[in-house]
Design a protein around this motif. Structure first.
Motif, PDB file in Angstrom:
ATOM      1  N   THR A 113       0.765  -1.194   0.055  1.00 31.78           N
ATOM      2  CA  THR A 113      -0.087  -0.085  -0.026  1.00 31.78           C
ATOM      3  C   THR A 113       0.708   1.197   0.016  1.00 31.78           C
ATOM      4  OG1 THR A 113      -0.319   0.122   2.462  1.00 31.78           O
ATOM      5  CG2 THR A 113      -1.655  -1.260   1.447  1.00 31.78           C
ATOM      6  N   ARG A 114       0.122   2.268  -0.449  1.00 31.87           N
ATOM      7  CA  ARG A 114       0.993   3.526  -0.172  1.00 31.87           C
ATOM      8  C   ARG A 114       1.387   3.804   1.266  1.00 31.87           C
ATOM      9  NH1 ARG A 114      -3.483   7.782  -2.947  1.00 31.87           N
ATOM     10  NH2 ARG A 114      -3.306   6.778  -5.263  1.00 31.87           N
ATOM     11  N   PHE A 115       0.790   3.460   2.246  1.00 30.29           N
ATOM     12  CA  PHE A 115       1.164   3.658   3.818  1.00 30.29           C
ATOM     13  C   PHE A 115       2.444   2.765   3.748  1.00 30.29           C
ATOM     14  CE2 PHE A 115       1.118   3.258   8.101  1.00 30.29           C
ATOM     15  CZ  PHE A 115       0.795   4.436   8.511  1.00 30.29           C
ATOM     16  N   ASP A 116       2.534   1.536   3.561  1.00 27.01           N
ATOM     17  CA  ASP A 116       3.614   0.742   3.544  1.00 27.01           C
ATOM     18  C   ASP A 116       4.957   1.495   2.650  1.00 27.01           C
ATOM     19  OD1 ASP A 116       2.432  -1.363   4.842  1.00 27.01           O
ATOM     20  OD2 ASP A 116       1.744  -2.271   2.787  1.00 27.01           O
ATOM     21  N   GLU A 117       4.748   2.082   1.534  1.00 22.34           N
ATOM     22  CA  GLU A 117       5.835   2.707   0.840  1.00 22.34           C
ATOM     23  C   GLU A 117       6.393   3.771   1.652  1.00 22.34           C
ATOM     24  OE1 GLU A 117       8.779   3.794  -1.990  1.00 22.34           O
ATOM     25  OE2 GLU A 117       7.585   1.769  -1.489  1.00 22.34           O
ATOM     26  N   ALA A 118       5.100   4.551   2.298  1.00 23.75           N
ATOM     27  CA  ALA A 118       5.647   5.665   2.973  1.00 23.75           C
ATOM     28  C   ALA A 118       6.434   5.551   4.416  1.00 23.75           C
ATOM     29  CB  ALA A 118       4.346   6.508   3.547  1.00 23.75           C
ATOM     30  N   LYS A 119       5.989   4.408   4.874  1.00 26.36           N
ATOM     31  CA  LYS A 119       6.825   3.854   5.952  1.00 26.36           C
ATOM     32  C   LYS A 119       8.272   3.279   5.600  1.00 26.36           C
ATOM     33  CE  LYS A 119       4.412   0.636   7.926  1.00 26.36           C
ATOM     34  NZ  LYS A 119       3.816  -0.383   9.162  1.00 26.36           N
ATOM     35  N   ALA A 120       8.362   2.711   4.453  1.00 26.10           N
ATOM     36  CA  ALA A 120       9.353   2.275   3.849  1.00 26.10           C
ATOM     37  C   ALA A 120      10.653   3.653   4.002  1.00 26.10           C
ATOM     38  CB  ALA A 120       9.408   1.520   2.594  1.00 26.10           C
ATOM     39  N   GLN A 121      10.117   4.771   3.211  1.00 28.82           N
ATOM     40  CA  GLN A 121      10.919   5.779   2.915  1.00 28.82           C
ATOM     41  C   GLN A 121      11.406   6.461   4.226  1.00 28.82           C
ATOM     42  OE1 GLN A 121       9.493   8.675  -0.085  1.00 28.82           O
ATOM     43  NE2 GLN A 121       8.616   7.189  -1.434  1.00 28.82           N
ATOM     44  N   ILE A 122      10.404   6.500   5.203  1.00 23.83           N
ATOM     45  CA  ILE A 122      11.061   7.010   6.455  1.00 23.83           C
ATOM     46  C   ILE A 122      12.119   6.180   7.241  1.00 23.83           C
ATOM     47  CG2 ILE A 122      10.209   7.550   8.836  1.00 23.83           C
ATOM     48  CD1 ILE A 122       7.422   8.389   7.790  1.00 23.83           C
ATOM     49  N   ALA A 123      11.734   4.764   7.179  1.00 22.70           N
ATOM     50  CA  ALA A 123      12.597   3.822   7.565  1.00 22.70           C
ATOM     51  C   ALA A 123      14.157   3.927   6.911  1.00 22.70           C
ATOM     52  CB  ALA A 123      12.261   2.528   7.491  1.00 22.70           C
ATOM     53  N   GLU A 127      17.511   5.000   8.834  1.00 24.86           N
ATOM     54  CA  GLU A 127      18.755   4.138   8.713  1.00 24.86           C
ATOM     55  C   GLU A 127      20.073   4.875   8.192  1.00 24.86           C
ATOM     56  OE1 GLU A 127      17.031   0.728   6.740  1.00 24.86           O
ATOM     57  OE2 GLU A 127      16.113  -0.128   8.367  1.00 24.86           O
ATOM     58  N   SER A 128      19.771   5.569   7.394  1.00 24.01           N
ATOM     59  CA  SER A 128      21.034   6.207   6.729  1.00 24.01           C
ATOM     60  C   SER A 128      21.392   7.338   7.269  1.00 24.01           C
ATOM     61  CB  SER A 128      20.611   6.607   5.281  1.00 24.01           C
ATOM     62  OG  SER A 128      19.650   7.573   4.969  1.00 24.01           O
ATOM     63  N   ALA A 129      20.699   7.788   8.183  1.00 20.24           N
ATOM     64  CA  ALA A 129      21.145   8.995   8.958  1.00 20.24           C
ATOM     65  C   ALA A 129      22.289   8.610   9.881  1.00 20.24           C
ATOM     66  CB  ALA A 129      19.843   9.470   9.757  1.00 20.24           C
ATOM     67  N   VAL A 130      23.198   9.741  10.172  1.00 15.89           N
ATOM     68  CA  VAL A 130      24.379   9.656  10.991  1.00 15.89           C
ATOM     69  C   VAL A 130      23.919   9.354  12.578  1.00 15.89           C
ATOM     70  CG1 VAL A 130      26.447  10.634  11.965  1.00 15.89           C
ATOM     71  CG2 VAL A 130      25.845  10.922   9.441  1.00 15.89           C
ATOM     72  N   ASP A 131      24.563   8.535  13.088  1.00 21.99           N
ATOM     73  CA  ASP A 131      24.352   8.115  14.652  1.00 21.99           C
ATOM     74  C   ASP A 131      24.603   9.253  15.336  1.00 21.99           C
ATOM     75  OD1 ASP A 131      23.914   5.571  14.197  1.00 21.99           O
ATOM     76  OD2 ASP A 131      25.887   4.805  14.563  1.00 21.99           O
ATOM     77  N   GLY A 132      23.410   9.490  16.153  1.00 24.62           N
ATOM     78  CA  GLY A 132      23.688  10.710  17.016  1.00 24.62           C
ATOM     79  C   GLY A 132      22.638  11.853  16.512  1.00 24.62           C
ATOM     80  N   SER A 133      21.872  11.473  15.439  1.00 21.03           N
ATOM     81  CA  SER A 133      20.691  12.224  14.927  1.00 21.03           C
ATOM     82  C   SER A 133      19.739  12.086  15.802  1.00 21.03           C
ATOM     83  CB  SER A 133      20.511  11.999  13.595  1.00 21.03           C
ATOM     84  OG  SER A 133      21.525  12.325  12.725  1.00 21.03           O
ATOM     85  N   ILE A 134      18.704  13.138  15.745  1.00 12.43           N
ATOM     86  CA  ILE A 134      17.360  12.835  16.534  1.00 12.43           C
ATOM     87  C   ILE A 134      16.368  12.726  15.600  1.00 12.43           C
ATOM     88  CG2 ILE A 134      18.206  13.716  18.715  1.00 12.43           C
ATOM     89  CD1 ILE A 134      16.836  16.384  18.054  1.00 12.43           C
ATOM     90  N   PHE A 135      15.348  12.057  15.958  1.00  6.71           N
ATOM     91  CA  PHE A 135      14.191  11.759  15.165  1.00  6.71           C
ATOM     92  C   PHE A 135      12.839  12.143  15.923  1.00  6.71           C
ATOM     93  CE2 PHE A 135      17.604   8.940  14.389  1.00  6.71           C
ATOM     94  CZ  PHE A 135      17.959   9.047  12.944  1.00  6.71           C
ATOM     95  N   SER A 136      11.983  12.700  15.239  1.00  5.98           N
ATOM     96  CA  SER A 136      10.465  12.984  15.633  1.00  5.98           C
ATOM     97  C   SER A 136       9.653  12.568  14.532  1.00  5.98           C
ATOM     98  CB  SER A 136      10.443  14.554  16.359  1.00  5.98           C
ATOM     99  OG  SER A 136      11.173  14.828  17.099  1.00  5.98           O
ATOM    100  N   LEU A 137       8.404  12.047  15.143  1.00 10.03           N
ATOM    101  CA  LEU A 137       7.474  11.530  13.992  1.00 10.03           C
ATOM    102  C   LEU A 137       5.917  12.118  14.358  1.00 10.03           C
ATOM    103  CD1 LEU A 137       7.391   8.634  11.714  1.00 10.03           C
ATOM    104  CD2 LEU A 137       5.373   9.081  13.148  1.00 10.03           C
ATOM    105  N   VAL A 138       5.256  12.981  13.540  1.00 11.61           N
ATOM    106  CA  VAL A 138       3.954  13.017  14.126  1.00 11.61           C
ATOM    107  C   VAL A 138       3.019  12.169  12.968  1.00 11.61           C
ATOM    108  CG1 VAL A 138       1.864  14.717  13.888  1.00 11.61           C
ATOM    109  CG2 VAL A 138       3.939  15.191  14.673  1.00 11.61           C
ATOM    110  N   TYR A 139       1.998  11.460  13.551  1.00 14.43           N
ATOM    111  CA  TYR A 139       1.172  10.682  12.564  1.00 14.43           C
ATOM    112  C   TYR A 139      -0.096  11.283  12.540  1.00 14.43           C
ATOM    113  CZ  TYR A 139      -1.998   6.842  11.477  1.00 14.43           C
ATOM    114  OH  TYR A 139      -2.764   5.906  10.827  1.00 14.43           O
ATOM    115  N   ALA A 140      -0.741  11.569  11.566  1.00 14.51           N
ATOM    116  CA  ALA A 140      -1.913  11.941  11.208  1.00 14.51           C
ATOM    117  C   ALA A 140      -2.877  10.940  10.727  1.00 14.51           C
ATOM    118  CB  ALA A 140      -1.905  13.135  10.140  1.00 14.51           C
ATOM    119  N   GLY A 141      -3.436  10.320  11.657  1.00 12.60           N
ATOM    120  CA  GLY A 141      -4.690   9.213  11.318  1.00 12.60           C
ATOM    121  C   GLY A 141      -5.864   9.588  11.606  1.00 12.60           C
TER     122      GLY A 141
END
Length: 620
Positions: A113-123, A127-141
Motif C-alpha cells: 500500500t501507499r502507507f507501506d511505501e511511506a513507512k519504507a521511505q521514512i525507515a 537508517e541512513s542518518a548519522v548516529d547521534g541524529s535525533i528523530f521525531s514523527l507526527v502521525y496524522a491518522g
C-alpha cells in the motif's frame, strides 16, 4: 573518541597478565640423543627451511595482547565523534484512508500500500542518518499524535514506525503541519519531511516524499432502499475515478452467501452514476451491495445498509384476546415484527421493545421495554398508578383532550384534529408523578403516558377500545403514531455513517452495559451513566452495538464507509509552506566503531589460529 561503557577498558589488565605468563612459563630444553647421520642432516634441512620457528612464540604473544585489547574495546563500545554531521529529523506521516490504496506488489507478490511505501521511505531515511541524529514523527491518522519525539535511538524509532497502520477517515493533516511549524520555529535547522499521497506543487522549508500514484478505483455510495409489498428496491451511485468502466454490482440480503440479483452499469470517469437493483424477498433487515471488479482500493467497493426499524428494536409483543384494533394500527405504523399471544400463553417473555397488555394484568412489569396497558382493573407494581374503581355509564361520555401548552403535552396531541371521543366505561386511576394526561373525564385521567418506576416509557388507556368510538376516528391513527414516537426513542438515528462521524446512541432505561465490536474484532465499552453515549467510528465496515438491558441483550448494527474525500486516487494540486527561515548546520554526530573493532578481533583470532597450526606442524 568516547566510550559507551568505559568500564570495559578494565579488560586491558589482561595484557600484563599475559606478559607475566609468557615470562614465567616452562621452557623446553634441548638434549642430545643418539641419531644417525640422516636424522642430523634432516634436522639441519628443517632449520634452513623454517627460519620463523624461533619467532612463533613472540608472534603468538603479540596476537594474544591484540585480542585482549580488541575484546576490551568491544566491551567499552567506542564511539567516534564526527563534527557537524548529525541532523534533527521531523517526519509528518499521512495516515488518511487513501493511503491504504495499493502501491504495487513486492517480490513475493504481496500487495504494497501507499502507507507501506511511506513507512519504507521514512525507515530508509532513519537508517541512513548519522548516529547521534535525533528523530521525531507526527502521525496524522484518526487524530494527530506524536509517535516519538527527539529520540536518538534508531531501533526505537523504527519499532514504533513499524506498528503504525493507516486509518479509514480523513486525516487531520493541517494539525500535523501546524505541529511541524511549531517545531520548525523552535528548531530552524531541523529537516522537515512530509510523507503523503497528496500532491503539493510547492513545499517551502520541508521535503515532500510523495507516494501517490495513479490507481484505478471504483466506489459504491449513497445507498437508499424501499421495501413495499415484499419488493426491495435499492438505489445508489457508482463512481470510477480514473477511467470509464463497466461495473457489475451484486445485491446480498439478510446475510445471504450468494447474491440474489446483479446489475451492470457503465460508469463515466469521475462522475457518480446512478444504479438500481430490485428483488422480491419475504422479509428484510439488511442489505449489501458489492462491486465485482477489482481495483486498488477494495474497501470502498462494498456498502451495507440495515433496516432502521429493525435496528431500533420495534419488536412488539401483544398479550390480548381481542388484539384487532391495536394490531392492525401498529402493523401500519411500525412495519415491524409483532408477536400476538393470549393471556394464558404469557409466561413473562422478555426481549421486546414494546409490551402491550390489553385487558390483562401481568404479575410484574417488564423491565426491558416500553409498556402499553389497556383497561387494567388491578394495580400493578412499578406501573405508576393505582386502581380506584370502575365507572360505567348508561350513555357514552365525552372525553376532554388536554389543552395544556406544555411541550410534553404538545408531543402527544400533535396532528390531532380534535375529534370527539366517547367512552361507555373506564377504570378510575390514581396517578403518581412522571405522567402526562392526554385525555380525561371530569378530572380523571383516561389516557396518559410517562415513565414508570423501572425507568421505562409507559402508556395507559383506562378503557377497552371496544367501549369507545376512538378506533373509528381519524385521530386514532394520529394518536397512536404519537405514542409510537414516544415509546420508541431511537437508539440509533441512522445505520450508515462515514469514518470520523460522531454517532449518538440513545441509552435506554435499565441499560447496564454497552459493548461495541469493531470491524477488526476489537471490543470497546461505552459508559451508560448519561442518557446519550457517543461513538466515533475509525474503521470502515460493520460495527455491532450490544446492549444489556435488564439482563436482556439487544443488538444493533451500523455500517461506516471510508470518508468520501479519501476515495479519490490523486488529490488536487495544493501549496504548502512553513513560515520562517531555515538555518543550515547540524550537530556533532557519532560513528559507531564497534563493528570495526569486531572485524579486527576476527582477523586477530584467524591469525592466532594460523600461528597455532604452524607450531603444531613443526612438532610433527
Amino acid at each position: 573518541m568516547s566510550f559507551l561503557y568505559p568500564l570495559g577498558l578494565l579488560g586491558l589488565i589482561g595484557i600484563p597478565v599475559l606478559i607475566i605468563i609468557y615470562i614465567i612459563k616452562s621452557k623446553y630444553t634441548e638434549q642430545t640423543v643418539s641419531s644417525t647421520y640422516l636424522w642430523t642432516l634432516s634436522e639441519r634441512f628443517l632449520k634452513r627451511r623454517n627460519p620463523l620457528n624461533r619467532l612463533t612464540g613472540i608472534i603468538s604473544l603479540i596476537l594474544q595482547i591484540l585480542a585482549v585489547t580488541a575484546i576490551s574495546l568491544a566491551i567499552a563500545h567506542p564511539m567516534i565523534t564526527v563534527p557537524n554531521s548529525a541532523n534533527d529529523y521531523f517526519f509528518i506521516l499521512d495516515g488518511s484512508g487513501s493511503m491504504g490504496m495499493t502501491y504495487g506488489v513486492n517480490e513475493e507478490g504481496t500487495p504494497v500500500t501507499r502507507f507501506d511505501e511511506a513507512k519504507a521511505q521514512i525507515a530508509q531515511t532513519i537508517e541512513s542518518a548519522v548516529d547521534g541524529s535525533i528523530f521525531s514523527l507526527v502521525y496524522a491518522g484518526d487524530n494527530m499524535s506524536m509517535v516519538f519525539e527527539a529520540t536518538d535511538s534508531k531501533e526505537e524509532a523504527l519499532l514504533l514506525l513499524s506498528e503504525l497502520t493507516p486509518a479509514h477517515g480523513k486525516a487531520p493533516l493541517a494539525d500535523a503541519v501546524g505541529s511541524a511549524q511549531a517545531y520548525f520555529t523552535e528548531n530552524p535547522s531541523a529537516l522537515i519531511y512530509l510523507v503523503t499521497d497528496t500532491y503539493y506543487a510547492t513545499a517551502h522549508n520541508m521535503t515532500l516524499l510523495h507516494v501517490g500514484t495513479e490507481a484505478e478505483n471504483y466506489a459504491v455510495s449513497g445507498l437508499t432502499y424501499a421495501y413495499v409489498d415484499k419488493l426491495l428496491t435499492v438505489n445508489g451511485y457508482l463512481t470510477s475515478y480514473t477511467s470509464d468502466a463497466t461495473l457489475t454490482t451484486e445485491l446480498y440480503v439478510n446475510g445471504s452467501a450468494e447474491p440474489i440479483t446483479m446489475g451492470v452499469v457503465v460508469a463515466a470517469k469521475g462522475k457518480e452514476t446512478p444504479f438500481q437493483l430490485k428483488a422480491k424477498i419475504a422479509d428484510f433487515s439488511e442489505l449489501k451491495v458489492n462491486i465485482v471488479e477489482e481495483d486498488a482500493f477494495a474497501i470502498d467497493n462494498t456498502y451495507e445498509v440495515f433496516d432502521i426499524q429493525s435496528e431500533n428494536s420495534y419488536h412488539t409483543l401483544i398479550v390480548s384476546d381481542t388484539p384487532f384494533f391495536v394490531q392492525s394500527m401498529l402493523d401500519t405504523l411500525l412495519n415491524a415484527k409483532m408477536d400476538v399471544i393470549s393471556p394464558k400463553e404469557y409466561q413473562g417473555q422478555r426481549g421486546y421493545g414494546l409490551y402491550i397488555f390489553d385487558g390483562y394484568t401481568p404479575d410484574e412489569m417488564p423491565p426491558d421495554g416500553a409498556v402499553w396497558l389497556f383497561n387494567q382493573k388491578a394495580s400493578l407494581a412499578d406501573s405508576g398508578f393505582s386502581v380506584q374503581g370502575e365507572l360505567t355509564f348508561n350513555k357514552a361520555e365525552l372525553l376532554e383532550l388536554s389543552k395544556s401548552t406544555a411541550s410534553s403535552v404538545k408531543a402527544f396531541v400533535e396532528n390531532l384534529s380534535g375529534d370527539e371521543v366517547y367512552v361507555s366505561a373506564y377504570v378510575k386511576y390514581g396517578l403518581y408523578r412522571n405522567f402526562t394526561t392526554i385525555m380525561s373525564h371530569k378530572g380523571n385521567p383516561v389516557i396518559f403516558a410517562g415513565t414508570n418506576a423501572l425507568g421505562n416509557r409507559e402508556v395507559v388507556f383506562a378503557f377497552d377500545l371496544r367501549s369507545s368510538n376512538l378506533p373509528l376516528l381519524y385521530d386514532f391513527a394520529a394518536l397512536m403514531d404519537n405514542l409510537v414516537q414516544f415509546s420508541f426513542p431511537e437508539i440509533l438515528e441512522s445505520t450508515t455513517y462515514e469514518c470520523g462521524d460522531e454517532i449518538t446512541i440513545n441509552v435506554p432505561a435499565n441499560c447496564e452495559s454497552i459493548r461495541v465490536d469493531t470491524p477488526s474484532g476489537d471490543t470497546l465499552y461505552i459508559s451508560t451513566e448519561s442518557a446519550t453515549a457517543r461513538l466515533i467510528p475509525t474503521e470502515a465496515g460493520v460495527y455491532t452495538v450490544t446492549m444489556n438491558v435488564a439482563n436482556t441483550k439487544r443488538q444493533f448494527k451500523l455500517y461506516t464507509a471510508v470518508h468520501a474525500d479519501e476515495r479519490k486516487p490523486v488529490s488536487a494540486e495544493l501549496e504548502l509552506s512553513l513560515q520562517g527561515e531555515a538555518t543550515p548546520g547540524g550537530f556533532d554526530g557519532q560513528y559507531d566503531a564497534l563493528m570495526a573493532v569486531l572485524i579486527a578481533l576476527a582477523v586477530i583470532f584467524v591469525a592466532d589460529w594460523m600461528v597455532y597450526c604452524y607450531e603444531k606442524y613443526q612438532l610433527r
